[in-house]
Design a protein around this motif. Structure first.
Motif, PDB file in Angstrom:
ATOM      1  N   GLY A  47      74.533  57.561 -10.751  1.00  0.00           N
ATOM      2  CA  GLY A  47      74.875  57.297  -9.364  1.00  0.00           C
ATOM      3  C   GLY A  47      73.737  57.590  -8.391  1.00  0.00           C
ATOM      4  N   THR A  48      72.825  58.513  -8.756  1.00  0.00           N
ATOM      5  CA  THR A  48      71.730  58.856  -7.837  1.00  0.00           C
ATOM      6  C   THR A  48      70.356  58.525  -8.395  1.00  0.00           C
ATOM      7  OG1 THR A  48      71.690  61.129  -8.679  1.00  0.00           O
ATOM      8  CG2 THR A  48      73.025  60.721  -6.727  1.00  0.00           C
ATOM      9  N   LYS A  49      70.178  58.576  -9.738  1.00  0.00           N
ATOM     10  CA  LYS A  49      68.852  58.360 -10.325  1.00  0.00           C
ATOM     11  C   LYS A  49      68.918  57.407 -11.510  1.00  0.00           C
ATOM     12  CE  LYS A  49      66.172  61.028  -7.894  1.00  0.00           C
ATOM     13  NZ  LYS A  49      66.541  62.419  -7.739  1.00  0.00           N
ATOM     14  N   ILE A  50      67.833  56.648 -11.695  1.00  0.00           N
ATOM     15  CA  ILE A  50      67.637  55.891 -12.936  1.00  0.00           C
ATOM     16  C   ILE A  50      66.535  56.614 -13.709  1.00  0.00           C
ATOM     17  CG2 ILE A  50      66.990  53.701 -13.999  1.00  0.00           C
ATOM     18  CD1 ILE A  50      67.905  52.311 -11.425  1.00  0.00           C
ATOM     19  N   ARG A  56      66.997  44.994 -10.509  1.00  0.00           N
ATOM     20  CA  ARG A  56      65.537  44.866 -10.256  1.00  0.00           C
ATOM     21  C   ARG A  56      64.818  46.173 -10.589  1.00  0.00           C
ATOM     22  NH1 ARG A  56      66.516  41.925  -5.610  1.00  0.00           N
ATOM     23  NH2 ARG A  56      66.279  43.818  -4.359  1.00  0.00           N
ATOM     24  N   ALA A  57      65.415  47.302 -10.185  1.00  0.00           N
ATOM     25  CA  ALA A  57      64.790  48.605 -10.446  1.00  0.00           C
ATOM     26  C   ALA A  57      64.700  48.877 -11.950  1.00  0.00           C
ATOM     27  CB  ALA A  57      65.579  49.715  -9.745  1.00  0.00           C
ATOM     28  N   VAL A  58      65.752  48.500 -12.670  1.00  0.00           N
ATOM     29  CA  VAL A  58      65.757  48.695 -14.132  1.00  0.00           C
ATOM     30  C   VAL A  58      64.643  47.862 -14.771  1.00  0.00           C
ATOM     31  CG1 VAL A  58      67.076  48.159 -16.237  1.00  0.00           C
ATOM     32  CG2 VAL A  58      68.166  49.391 -14.347  1.00  0.00           C
ATOM     33  N   ILE A  59      64.507  46.602 -14.328  1.00  0.00           N
ATOM     34  CA  ILE A  59      63.466  45.729 -14.884  1.00  0.00           C
ATOM     35  C   ILE A  59      62.078  46.302 -14.583  1.00  0.00           C
ATOM     36  CG2 ILE A  59      62.392  43.438 -14.657  1.00  0.00           C
ATOM     37  CD1 ILE A  59      65.321  42.357 -14.260  1.00  0.00           C
TER      38      ILE A  59
END
Ligand SMILES: [Zn+2]
Length: 310
Positions: free
Chosen positions: A15-18, A47-50
């Motif tokens: 919920g707060t960090k990847i 997008r952040a995960v990629i």
């Protein structure tokens, strides 16, 4: 020639960090964990995960074999997010594994974060080698997973083991992250116990502070933790009476608060379970905050090799 371990980019969407790291097929971490804030919309999260996976691939000393993603929410066998609570707005409906695989050209597996934790705990941790186990994580939300016949139970939709949205039996009108009221999660989760403490003491503070206060003699802090432990213990006893597991494993931030949380949980479990299930051991998870990363990597390896993780 010695066999090279398969190398996986593992990610854990919370919920707060990847969080992301390189993990090999033995579950060993092969890079430091990098953490970035979780965007507040589904498109932004993908997008952040990629971006994070691409950066990890570049840092790897040799080609990466696969990507494994653990995420909050219900995830189907194709790695699509079929349901998510308000903890991740706009997350339901995302083709997570498909989007990442198409963007990066690397085979990608996605599963629920507590399912991933269960894969890791069963391979390397407190549930190692067990035939049947119930594994739960108590943090910002609560999640659960079932290992049955030595394998992770997925369920028809990916929901197997999720017990957050069972009725708590309490009637304070607490709103659950799913939109309903008085489910277990708003009482048993970390924020749930924080709210109980606020109701008792008028003080609004974090779970770690409540645990600290309890250790230093604050009886109301002890009661807030104990009430969360009692309710969880009772429900774990109900679930265990149905499943008859070899062990129940409890992880997440709440598990690190010590007593009176654990003593209340274990006592209520023993009082509420049926017959021989009273003797089922209730243990702390062994792998800590890396568990979803490790489990996501092992699940990705399982998908690449055709073996079923867990
Ligand atoms: Zn709910």
């Amino acid at each position: 020639m010695t066999r090279q371990n398969r190398m996986i980019v593992a990610l854990d969407i919370g919920g707060t960090k990847i969080a992301s790291a390189l993990v090999d097929d033995t579950g060993a971490r092969r890079s430091p964990v990098s953490r970035r804030p979780t965007p507040r919309d589904g498109e932004g999260i993908v997008r952040a995960v990629i971006d994070q996976a691409a950066a990890a691939k570049e840092r790897a000393e040799r080609p990466v074999d696969g990507i494994g993603i653990a995420t909050a929410g219900v995830v189907d066998r194709q790695g699509r997010v079929v349901a998510a609570t308000d903890l991740l707005p706009g997350w339901a409906g995302r083709d997570l594994a498909g989007d990442v695989e198409r963007a990066l050209g690397t085979p990608t597996t996605a599963l629920n974060d507590v399912h991933a934790t269960a894969v890791a705990e069963h391979a390397l941790g407190s549930a190692r080698g067990l035939e049947t186990a119930l594994i739960v994580a108590v943090g910002t939300g609560i999640g659960g997973a079932i290992v049955s016949r030595g394998r992770l139970a997925h369920g028809r939709t990916g929901l197997a083991g999720t017990f957050a949205h069972l009725p708590s039996g309490l009637d304070e009108g607490r709103r659950c992250a799913c939109g309903e009221v008085d489910h277990l999660e708003p009482y048993v989760s970390g924020p749930g116990m924080q709210r109980t403490y606020r109701n008792l003491s008028g003080v609004d503070t974090r779970l770690e502070q409540i645990a600290h206060a309890s250790r230093h003699g604050d009886a109301l802090a002890g009661e807030a933790l104990a009430s969360g432990g009692r309710l969880l213990g009772r429900w774990l006893a109900h679930l265990a009476t149905t499943l008859d597991p070899d062990a129940v494993i409890v992880g997440g931030g709440a598990a690190g608060t010590g007593d009176p949380y654990w003593s209340s949980l274990r006592q209520c479990f023993a009082e509420s379970a049926y017959g021989p299930v009273r003797e089922v051991p209730v243990r702390a998870a062994a792998l800590g905050t890396d568990a979803p990363l490790v489990g996501a990597a092992l699940a990705a390896v399982g998908a690449l090799t055709g073996s079923i993780p867990g």
